[in-house]
Design an enzyme around this catalytic site. Sequence first.
Site, short mmCIF file in Angstrom:
data_model
loop_
_atom_site.label_atom_id
_atom_site.label_comp_id
_atom_site.label_asym_id
_atom_site.label_seq_id
_atom_site.Cartn_x
_atom_site.Cartn_y
_atom_site.Cartn_z
N ALA A 117 -7.82 0.31 7.34
CA ALA A 117 -6.53 0.14 8.15
C ALA A 117 -6.66 0.54 9.53
O ALA A 117 -6.52 -0.15 10.54
CB ALA A 117 -5.55 0.99 7.30
N GLY A 149 -9.29 5.44 2.56
CA GLY A 149 -9.92 6.23 3.59
C GLY A 149 -11.45 5.32 4.00
O GLY A 149 -12.10 6.06 4.41
N ASN A 189 -9.93 0.04 0.77
CA ASN A 189 -8.88 0.01 1.97
C ASN A 189 -9.50 -0.04 3.58
O ASN A 189 -10.00 1.26 3.80
CB ASN A 189 -7.70 0.83 1.68
CG ASN A 189 -6.88 0.46 0.46
OD1 ASN A 189 -7.49 -0.41 -0.30
ND2 ASN A 189 -6.02 1.09 0.03
N ASP A 199 0.70 -1.01 -0.03
CA ASP A 199 0.04 0.02 0.00
C ASP A 199 0.60 1.13 -0.01
O ASP A 199 2.17 1.34 0.61
CB ASP A 199 -0.93 -0.36 1.33
CG ASP A 199 -1.96 0.97 1.18
OD1 ASP A 199 -2.30 1.59 0.01
OD2 ASP A 199 -2.59 1.37 2.17
N HIS A 200 0.44 2.11 -0.58
CA HIS A 200 1.04 3.57 -0.70
C HIS A 200 2.57 3.58 -0.51
O HIS A 200 3.41 3.84 0.47
CB HIS A 200 0.59 4.13 0.59
CG HIS A 200 -0.79 5.12 0.42
ND1 HIS A 200 -0.85 6.15 -0.54
CD2 HIS A 200 -1.97 4.58 0.95
CE1 HIS A 200 -2.37 6.44 -0.33
NE2 HIS A 200 -3.10 5.53 0.15
#
Length: 286
Positions: free
Chosen positions: A232, A209, A230, A82-83
């Site tokens: 988290a 988000g 996503n 991710d990212h």
Amino acid sequence: MPLVSSTALLRKARAEGYCIPAFNVHTLEMLQAVTEAAEELNSPVILQSTTGTVKHLGAEYIAAAARTAAELSAVPIVLHLDHCSDFGIIARCVRAGYTSVMIDASMHPFEENVRQTSKVVELADAVGINVEAELGKIGGVEDHISVGEDEAMLADPEECVRFVEQTSVHTIAPAIGTAHGLYKGTPNIDFNRISAIAESIEAPLVLHGGSGIPDDQVRRCIQLGMAKMNIATELRIVFTKAIKAVLDRDPGENDPRQYMKPAKEATKLFVKEKIRLCGSDGRAGR
């Protein structure tokens, strides 16, 4: 089965109107909770690790654990980075066995985002794995990346078309008003923008988000074309609260198994809720 790329799974999800949840995991117990929940609900699932988690645990350790989970499971499991804005870390994760990676060059001008994304797509295409990229700037904090409310910028549908055409990226995370972390108020999601982007490109869309978005808004995002969501922050909170509850009851407890087990079970229940919300339950192998 082995770990799989998310490309075909996400295209199928978009075509059939459901979404595949992607969970950021930081411990073996979190990884087990996610994969066991997916197995019990017969759902495909995406395991994610951030750049910070890769630096903390090591891409090779994470990939080995995910491979084991996939081999013990009958449902499709994806391992996604991710990212990440560091090409070196992306290449390391690809070598370790990740089956999906995200290049986040959204902080750069459009042309530089295209250049960096294209470089990662070329690497990923050589081994048949998925690439996700971001267009616009999604607010909030994700791992080491922080974007203030004044810096957040929504994705332009026409730019999304040009971006996909110029990069051949497999999936795209457009900024549509969501934010990383927990929301202070009600999310200000631009549903018309999601619709316009979905009507303009065939690539599956990714909802970043996802923690704290009201269920009805999640369902609407999925209906409009979001094929991956996503999750988290909420996952970390559930896991940590369960650990704290054990230690509050018994401050002297020093056996990790005694607080990791309830943390895993609480996480598993939460993951099942999100799988059902996304509509991916029962979708494995169909």
